[in-house]
Design a protein around this motif. Sequence first.
Motif, PDB file in Angstrom:
ATOM      1  N   ALA A 164       0.821  -1.182  -0.218  1.00  0.00           N
ATOM      2  CA  ALA A 164       0.061   0.009   0.025  1.00  0.00           C
ATOM      3  C   ALA A 164       1.011   1.179  -0.015  1.00  0.00           C
ATOM      4  O   ALA A 164       0.613   2.234  -0.779  1.00  0.00           O
ATOM      5  CB  ALA A 164      -0.846  -0.040   1.306  1.00  0.00           C
ATOM      6  N   VAL A 165       2.035   1.183   0.821  1.00  0.00           N
ATOM      7  CA  VAL A 165       2.750   2.388   0.769  1.00  0.00           C
ATOM      8  C   VAL A 165       3.415   2.840  -0.465  1.00  0.00           C
ATOM      9  O   VAL A 165       3.532   3.796  -1.098  1.00  0.00           O
ATOM     10  CB  VAL A 165       3.812   2.220   1.805  1.00  0.00           C
ATOM     11  CG1 VAL A 165       5.104   3.344   1.692  1.00  0.00           C
ATOM     12  CG2 VAL A 165       3.210   2.077   3.297  1.00  0.00           C
ATOM     13  N   GLU A 166       4.004   1.569  -1.169  1.00  0.00           N
ATOM     14  CA  GLU A 166       4.656   1.593  -2.609  1.00  0.00           C
ATOM     15  C   GLU A 166       3.589   2.282  -3.476  1.00  0.00           C
ATOM     16  O   GLU A 166       3.925   2.960  -4.419  1.00  0.00           O
ATOM     17  CB  GLU A 166       5.019   0.203  -3.035  1.00  0.00           C
ATOM     18  CG  GLU A 166       5.585   0.344  -4.477  1.00  0.00           C
ATOM     19  CD  GLU A 166       6.972   1.271  -4.576  1.00  0.00           C
ATOM     20  OE1 GLU A 166       6.837   1.589  -5.742  1.00  0.00           O
ATOM     21  OE2 GLU A 166       7.281   1.319  -3.653  1.00  0.00           O
ATOM     22  N   GLY A 177       2.027   7.047  -6.764  1.00  0.00           N
ATOM     23  CA  GLY A 177       1.115   7.919  -7.193  1.00  0.00           C
ATOM     24  C   GLY A 177      -0.284   7.296  -7.475  1.00  0.00           C
ATOM     25  O   GLY A 177      -1.243   7.904  -8.252  1.00  0.00           O
ATOM     26  N   LEU A 178      -0.577   6.161  -6.938  1.00  0.00           N
ATOM     27  CA  LEU A 178      -1.758   5.451  -7.195  1.00  0.00           C
ATOM     28  C   LEU A 178      -2.957   5.864  -6.160  1.00  0.00           C
ATOM     29  O   LEU A 178      -3.215   5.035  -5.201  1.00  0.00           O
ATOM     30  CB  LEU A 178      -1.842   3.928  -7.152  1.00  0.00           C
ATOM     31  CG  LEU A 178      -0.625   3.354  -8.230  1.00  0.00           C
ATOM     32  CD1 LEU A 178      -0.266   1.932  -7.964  1.00  0.00           C
ATOM     33  CD2 LEU A 178      -1.409   3.567  -9.793  1.00  0.00           C
ATOM     34  N   ALA A 229     -10.809   2.785  -1.548  1.00  0.00           N
ATOM     35  CA  ALA A 229      -9.475   3.504  -1.925  1.00  0.00           C
ATOM     36  C   ALA A 229      -8.461   2.860  -2.849  1.00  0.00           C
ATOM     37  O   ALA A 229      -8.350   1.435  -2.496  1.00  0.00           O
ATOM     38  CB  ALA A 229      -9.013   3.947  -0.539  1.00  0.00           C
ATOM     39  N   SER A 230      -7.968   3.520  -3.564  1.00  0.00           N
ATOM     40  CA  SER A 230      -7.188   2.868  -4.740  1.00  0.00           C
ATOM     41  C   SER A 230      -5.858   2.185  -4.089  1.00  0.00           C
ATOM     42  O   SER A 230      -5.758   1.073  -4.355  1.00  0.00           O
ATOM     43  CB  SER A 230      -6.708   3.988  -5.670  1.00  0.00           C
ATOM     44  OG  SER A 230      -5.988   4.970  -4.719  1.00  0.00           O
ATOM     45  N   PHE A 231      -5.086   2.833  -2.985  1.00  0.00           N
ATOM     46  CA  PHE A 231      -3.574   2.208  -2.574  1.00  0.00           C
ATOM     47  C   PHE A 231      -4.292   1.119  -1.640  1.00  0.00           C
ATOM     48  O   PHE A 231      -3.365   0.070  -1.384  1.00  0.00           O
ATOM     49  CB  PHE A 231      -2.954   3.152  -2.007  1.00  0.00           C
ATOM     50  CG  PHE A 231      -4.000   4.022  -0.754  1.00  0.00           C
ATOM     51  CD1 PHE A 231      -3.937   3.661   0.409  1.00  0.00           C
ATOM     52  CD2 PHE A 231      -4.477   5.187  -1.147  1.00  0.00           C
ATOM     53  CE1 PHE A 231      -4.673   4.410   1.359  1.00  0.00           C
ATOM     54  CE2 PHE A 231      -5.095   5.975  -0.183  1.00  0.00           C
ATOM     55  CZ  PHE A 231      -5.176   5.458   1.158  1.00  0.00           C
ATOM     56  N   VAL A 232      -5.465   1.171  -1.055  1.00  0.00           N
ATOM     57  CA  VAL A 232      -5.972   0.150  -0.257  1.00  0.00           C
ATOM     58  C   VAL A 232      -6.007  -1.212  -1.049  1.00  0.00           C
ATOM     59  O   VAL A 232      -5.760  -2.240  -0.592  1.00  0.00           O
ATOM     60  CB  VAL A 232      -6.993   0.425   0.622  1.00  0.00           C
ATOM     61  CG1 VAL A 232      -7.794  -0.534   1.336  1.00  0.00           C
ATOM     62  CG2 VAL A 232      -6.726   1.327   1.599  1.00  0.00           C
TER      63      VAL A 232
END
Length: 400
Positions: free
Chosen positions: A54-56, A61-62, A273-276
């Motif tokens: 998720a951090v990556e 920028g996702l 949420a995208s990064f999730v």
Amino acid sequence: MRAGPPPVAASIGRSPTVALLDEVQRQKARGVDVLNLSGGEPDFPTPAHVVDAAVEALRSGLTHYTPSRGIPRLREAIAAKLLRDNGIVADPGTDIIVTPSAKHAAYIALAGVIGPGDEVLLPSPAWVSYAPMITLLGGRPVDVPLDPRDNFTISAEQLASAVTPRTRAILLNSPNNPTGRMLTATEADAVARVADRYDLVVLADEIYEYIRYGDRPHLSLAARPGCEGRTLTVNGFSKSYAMTGWRLGYVTGPAAVMREVVKVQEHTVGCAASFVQHGALAALADETRGCVEEMVARYDDRRRLLVAGLNRIPGVSCADPEGAFYVLPDVSGLGFGSAQECAAWLIDRTGVVVTPGSAFGPTAEQHVRLSFAASTDILTTAVERLENALRQRAPGPAAS
């Protein structure tokens, strides 16, 4: 404010479990020594590889909108998981919607299948939010009381006796919150027979799927003869992967129904949420589920500790849960007038917070729910406090 008819929200109460959590936080802020066994939240950290993914995604920028149904790679991974673990065939393009929490998945699934006046059969004890969700959508929850003397077993006769011309669906949860029971093959076949006979939709909440003890397999209703083509399955990442704060779930079902369900997603939250979602991809990539199995082994130790401790207390009878991380002991032998009275007394005298069984339906009125999603030290201390206080208490409603 201008007078008018009451809002829809006025037809329901607060979530009893959320209200208890708020009270625990208030007590702790005042410095009160509270041991909270009321919540349904894993006390483990989210697995590191999920956090890293998720951090990556954030650093890459996702952080923008995704398709309302969820990112394609995640839907493909969920479809592969459903086939491998559940025997459910799902087209990732049409049959799966990724949602911000399994709770939202359950809500939009209901919105896709019921309308005003429609009835939903709810075998109880049942999770506290099912009935309010049905009510908010204009439906009517129909309690199907399960007998604690029969270990809350579901039968076709019980379900069929509650069916009326307005019945649209059956909603059930396995492993079950709050009982910890898992559906047997006999029960699953009973649900399938009734659903098929009366042409009902089945809503299956499988959020605790991976948290189970012993050798009994998890049975997905969508894979049972008679239920295929009429079942919506709700699941998510909160419980198994200790991702409660991430708020990510999903629902899968027949394409024709999911076309209706996705509209509710589009008009409420838009997308998860995208990064999730990228964190969830990392969770599913580990098909061995080593991190999950490690947590379940720890839960199993805690389960044994709590069940043994509660059964030492005169007037308390606690069955072994087969899944999830709750126990629902019968406290009728303690002489309290109600589960609510028992829970209030325990908080006041021991600082141990439990959930009254009445929050889950009338059949659990003489029960309380305790969560063992807490450390061994906390559980050991809680059992000692409960045992000491209850042994000193004179039984009977008049005791104080």
